[in-house]
Write an enzyme that holds these catalytic residues in place. Sequence first.
Site, PDB file in Angstrom:
ATOM      1  N   ASN A   1      34.512  42.460  35.618  1.00 27.79           N
ATOM      2  CA  ASN A   1      33.804  43.332  34.687  1.00 27.79           C
ATOM      3  C   ASN A   1      34.397  44.637  34.346  1.00 27.79           C
ATOM      4  O   ASN A   1      33.818  45.484  33.580  1.00 27.79           O
ATOM      5  CB  ASN A   1      32.292  43.698  35.433  1.00 27.79           C
ATOM      6  CG  ASN A   1      31.385  42.203  35.504  1.00 27.79           C
ATOM      7  OD1 ASN A   1      31.493  41.488  34.732  1.00 27.79           O
ATOM      8  ND2 ASN A   1      30.682  42.153  36.640  1.00 27.79           N
ATOM      9  N   THR A   2      35.524  44.820  34.940  1.00 29.27           N
ATOM     10  CA  THR A   2      36.396  45.903  34.480  1.00 29.27           C
ATOM     11  C   THR A   2      37.718  45.368  33.772  1.00 29.27           C
ATOM     12  O   THR A   2      38.556  44.564  34.397  1.00 29.27           O
ATOM     13  CB  THR A   2      36.803  46.771  35.733  1.00 29.27           C
ATOM     14  OG1 THR A   2      35.533  47.399  36.164  1.00 29.27           O
ATOM     15  CG2 THR A   2      37.865  47.718  35.201  1.00 29.27           C
TER      16      THR A   2
ATOM     17  N   ASN B   1      34.778  37.514  45.676  1.00 32.06           N
ATOM     18  CA  ASN B   1      34.073  38.154  44.522  1.00 32.06           C
ATOM     19  C   ASN B   1      33.390  37.010  43.990  1.00 32.06           C
ATOM     20  O   ASN B   1      33.186  36.070  44.089  1.00 32.06           O
ATOM     21  CB  ASN B   1      34.811  38.848  43.612  1.00 32.06           C
ATOM     22  CG  ASN B   1      34.442  40.344  43.267  1.00 32.06           C
ATOM     23  OD1 ASN B   1      33.068  40.288  43.076  1.00 32.06           O
ATOM     24  ND2 ASN B   1      35.141  41.300  43.394  1.00 32.06           N
ATOM     25  N   THR B   2      32.714  37.757  42.872  1.00 30.25           N
ATOM     26  CA  THR B   2      31.902  36.652  41.894  1.00 30.25           C
ATOM     27  C   THR B   2      32.757  35.980  41.030  1.00 30.25           C
ATOM     28  O   THR B   2      34.137  35.920  40.958  1.00 30.25           O
ATOM     29  CB  THR B   2      30.945  37.562  40.692  1.00 30.25           C
ATOM     30  OG1 THR B   2      31.818  38.406  40.170  1.00 30.25           O
ATOM     31  CG2 THR B   2      30.089  38.183  41.575  1.00 30.25           C
TER      32      THR B   2
ATOM     33  N   GLY C   1      29.951  46.695  35.632  1.00 30.50           N
ATOM     34  CA  GLY C   1      30.937  47.409  35.406  1.00 30.50           C
ATOM     35  C   GLY C   1      31.326  48.707  36.407  1.00 30.50           C
ATOM     36  O   GLY C   1      31.603  49.899  36.019  1.00 30.50           O
ATOM     37  N   PHE C   2      31.183  48.554  37.713  1.00 26.82           N
ATOM     38  CA  PHE C   2      31.470  49.561  38.730  1.00 26.82           C
ATOM     39  C   PHE C   2      30.624  50.800  38.264  1.00 26.82           C
ATOM     40  O   PHE C   2      31.352  52.123  38.401  1.00 26.82           O
ATOM     41  CB  PHE C   2      32.893  50.011  38.706  1.00 26.82           C
ATOM     42  CG  PHE C   2      33.830  48.830  39.350  1.00 26.82           C
ATOM     43  CD1 PHE C   2      33.207  47.721  40.118  1.00 26.82           C
ATOM     44  CD2 PHE C   2      35.042  48.900  39.107  1.00 26.82           C
ATOM     45  CE1 PHE C   2      33.882  46.958  40.581  1.00 26.82           C
ATOM     46  CE2 PHE C   2      35.786  48.175  39.949  1.00 26.82           C
ATOM     47  CZ  PHE C   2      35.240  46.934  40.493  1.00 26.82           C
TER      48      PHE C   2
ATOM     49  N   TYR D   1      24.614  38.980  49.850  1.00 22.93           N
ATOM     50  CA  TYR D   1      24.068  39.758  48.789  1.00 22.93           C
ATOM     51  C   TYR D   1      22.870  39.123  47.853  1.00 22.93           C
ATOM     52  O   TYR D   1      21.811  39.441  48.028  1.00 22.93           O
ATOM     53  CB  TYR D   1      25.252  40.136  47.528  1.00 22.93           C
ATOM     54  CG  TYR D   1      24.815  40.909  46.529  1.00 22.93           C
ATOM     55  CD1 TYR D   1      25.056  42.361  46.455  1.00 22.93           C
ATOM     56  CD2 TYR D   1      24.303  40.436  45.392  1.00 22.93           C
ATOM     57  CE1 TYR D   1      24.822  43.224  45.491  1.00 22.93           C
ATOM     58  CE2 TYR D   1      23.859  41.170  44.262  1.00 22.93           C
ATOM     59  CZ  TYR D   1      24.120  42.586  44.156  1.00 22.93           C
ATOM     60  OH  TYR D   1      23.816  43.494  43.353  1.00 22.93           O
TER      61      TYR D   1
ATOM     62  N   LYS E   1      40.028  42.210  48.361  1.00 21.27           N
ATOM     63  CA  LYS E   1      38.717  40.989  48.085  1.00 21.27           C
ATOM     64  C   LYS E   1      39.454  40.504  46.820  1.00 21.27           C
ATOM     65  O   LYS E   1      39.845  41.138  45.881  1.00 21.27           O
ATOM     66  CB  LYS E   1      37.611  42.258  47.670  1.00 21.27           C
ATOM     67  CG  LYS E   1      36.525  40.992  47.267  1.00 21.27           C
ATOM     68  CD  LYS E   1      35.240  42.182  47.033  1.00 21.27           C
ATOM     69  CE  LYS E   1      33.910  41.310  46.926  1.00 21.27           C
ATOM     70  NZ  LYS E   1      32.693  41.872  46.984  1.00 21.27           N
TER      71      LYS E   1
ATOM     72  N   GLY F   1      27.132  32.787  48.223  1.00 19.45           N
ATOM     73  CA  GLY F   1      26.178  31.630  48.636  1.00 19.45           C
ATOM     74  C   GLY F   1      25.564  31.567  49.968  1.00 19.45           C
ATOM     75  O   GLY F   1      25.156  30.335  50.281  1.00 19.45           O
TER      76      GLY F   1
ATOM     77  N   MET G   1      25.182  46.089  46.321  1.00 18.96           N
ATOM     78  CA  MET G   1      23.950  46.397  46.488  1.00 18.96           C
ATOM     79  C   MET G   1      23.672  47.774  46.622  1.00 18.96           C
ATOM     80  O   MET G   1      22.232  48.379  46.055  1.00 18.96           O
ATOM     81  CB  MET G   1      23.367  45.678  47.921  1.00 18.96           C
ATOM     82  CG  MET G   1      21.711  45.807  48.146  1.00 18.96           C
ATOM     83  SD  MET G   1      21.036  44.815  46.987  1.00 18.96           S
ATOM     84  CE  MET G   1      21.189  43.120  47.576  1.00 18.96           C
TER      85      MET G   1
ATOM     86  N   SER H   1      36.995  41.994  40.517  1.00 14.38           N
ATOM     87  CA  SER H   1      35.609  41.998  39.682  1.00 14.38           C
ATOM     88  C   SER H   1      36.180  41.738  38.315  1.00 14.38           C
ATOM     89  O   SER H   1      37.112  42.191  37.779  1.00 14.38           O
ATOM     90  CB  SER H   1      35.185  43.469  39.870  1.00 14.38           C
ATOM     91  OG  SER H   1      34.130  43.424  38.555  1.00 14.38           O
TER      92      SER H   1
ATOM     93  N   GLY I   1      25.591  33.817  44.258  1.00 18.76           N
ATOM     94  CA  GLY I   1      24.674  32.994  44.604  1.00 18.76           C
ATOM     95  C   GLY I   1      24.892  31.602  45.053  1.00 18.76           C
ATOM     96  O   GLY I   1      26.129  31.226  45.337  1.00 18.76           O
TER      97      GLY I   1
ATOM     98  N   ASN J   1      26.200  39.178  36.882  1.00 19.43           N
ATOM     99  CA  ASN J   1      26.033  40.605  36.615  1.00 19.43           C
ATOM    100  C   ASN J   1      27.240  40.917  35.809  1.00 19.43           C
ATOM    101  O   ASN J   1      28.537  40.654  35.995  1.00 19.43           O
ATOM    102  CB  ASN J   1      26.028  41.418  37.747  1.00 19.43           C
ATOM    103  CG  ASN J   1      27.264  41.752  38.380  1.00 19.43           C
ATOM    104  OD1 ASN J   1      28.083  42.884  37.990  1.00 19.43           O
ATOM    105  ND2 ASN J   1      27.678  40.773  39.300  1.00 19.43           N
TER     106      ASN J   1
END
Length: 340
Positions: free
Chosen positions: A178-179, A246-247, A114-115, A320, A217, A299, A64, A176, A270, A111
Site C-alpha cells: 500500500n506504499t 505480510n498481506t 498506507g501506513f 491480526y 517482513k 490466517g 492493529m 506492504s 485472513g 486494507n
Amino acid sequence: MVYKRVIRKALFRLHGGDAERVHETTLGALSRLSPALRFTTGARNERTVFGVRFPNPVGLAAGMDKDGRALPAWAAMGFGFVEVGTVTRHPQPGNPRPRLFRLRSSEAIVNRMGFNNAGAQALSARLDRLGPLKAPLGISLGKSKVTPVEEAVEDYCTSLRALYRHGDYFAVNISSPNTPGLRSLQDKGALTELLGELTATADTLAHGGKRKPILVKIAPDLTDSAIVELLEVCEQHGVSGLIATNTTLGRDGLAPADQALAAEAGGLSGRPLAERAREVVRFVSKETDGKLPIIGVGGIFDGDDARRMVDAGADLVQVYTGFIYEGPGLVHRVNKALAR
C-alpha cells in the site's frame, strides 16, 4: 462464543459497518480500560527466540495498534509480545478513506491503509510516558510516502534511531502493498543497501554491546527464487529473523459473496492467506535448515492453525485478522495449543 454471538455482531454493525471507525472506537476504549483489564490466559509458555525472552509465543501483529495507544491492554489479554507500527519517520494520514473492508463470508480483510501513523518521534514520546511494559515490544519500521524510494534508507535509519531504546526487536517492513515503490526494496540490490545501513546504525546504537534483533517482513507474493536471494542478503547482514508473511495482492480462496469487495485495491489478510503463509514459512525454514528464526503470521484463527504454522517452521506466531473475527479468547486457545 459470547464474542462471536454478541460482541462481534454489535461491533460489525457499529458506525454503519465502517470497519475503520469501529477499529478506532475499539482501540480508544481499550486504551482507557487498560488498567482494569484482566484475562485468564493459562500457564506461561516461555521461550527465547533471537535472544529475546517471550512469556508465550502468541503475538499481536503490526497494524492493529500502530501508535501504541493500548499497549497495556494487549498484555492483559495474554499476548506474549506486541508489534506496533508500521511507523514511519514522518507523520502521515495514510491513503484516502474508505480503506479497510471486511470480507465476512471469507473471514478476511482487505486494507490499503498506507501506513497511517503519528510518526516515529510521537511513538517514542508515548513509550517514554508508558515506561516498562509487561510483554516484549516489536516495532515495525516503514518508509514515509513522501520519501522517494532512493532515499528510503535514511528514512528507516532515522526511525530506528528515534525508537531504538524502546524496542525489543525491530521489523523492517518492505512488503506492504500500500506504499508506492515499497516492495521494490525486497530486490537484492536495494535490500543489501538498506540492511547494511540499518545494521550499522543498530551497531552504533548498541554502544559496543550486542545489537537488538532486526527482522525482515516479507510478502507472500515473492517467488521462491526471490526469497532465496532475500535470504542471502539477510544472512550477509546478520538479520536475526524473518516475519512471514505480510498481506497478499492475490484474491484466491474467497467466497462468492465477497467478490465485489475483492475488487478493492489493497492487501488481503485472513483465512485465504493461511496456506500460502505456511508455504513461505516452510520454504524459508528448509532453505535455512531451521536456523533462521521465523515469526509466522497469516490466517491463524484457532489452535490448529497455529500448530500447523509451527510445524511448518515458525518459532513464534502473530494474529491480526483472526483476532478481529474470533476475539480475545483466540489468544488463550492458541497459547494452549502451542504449550510444551
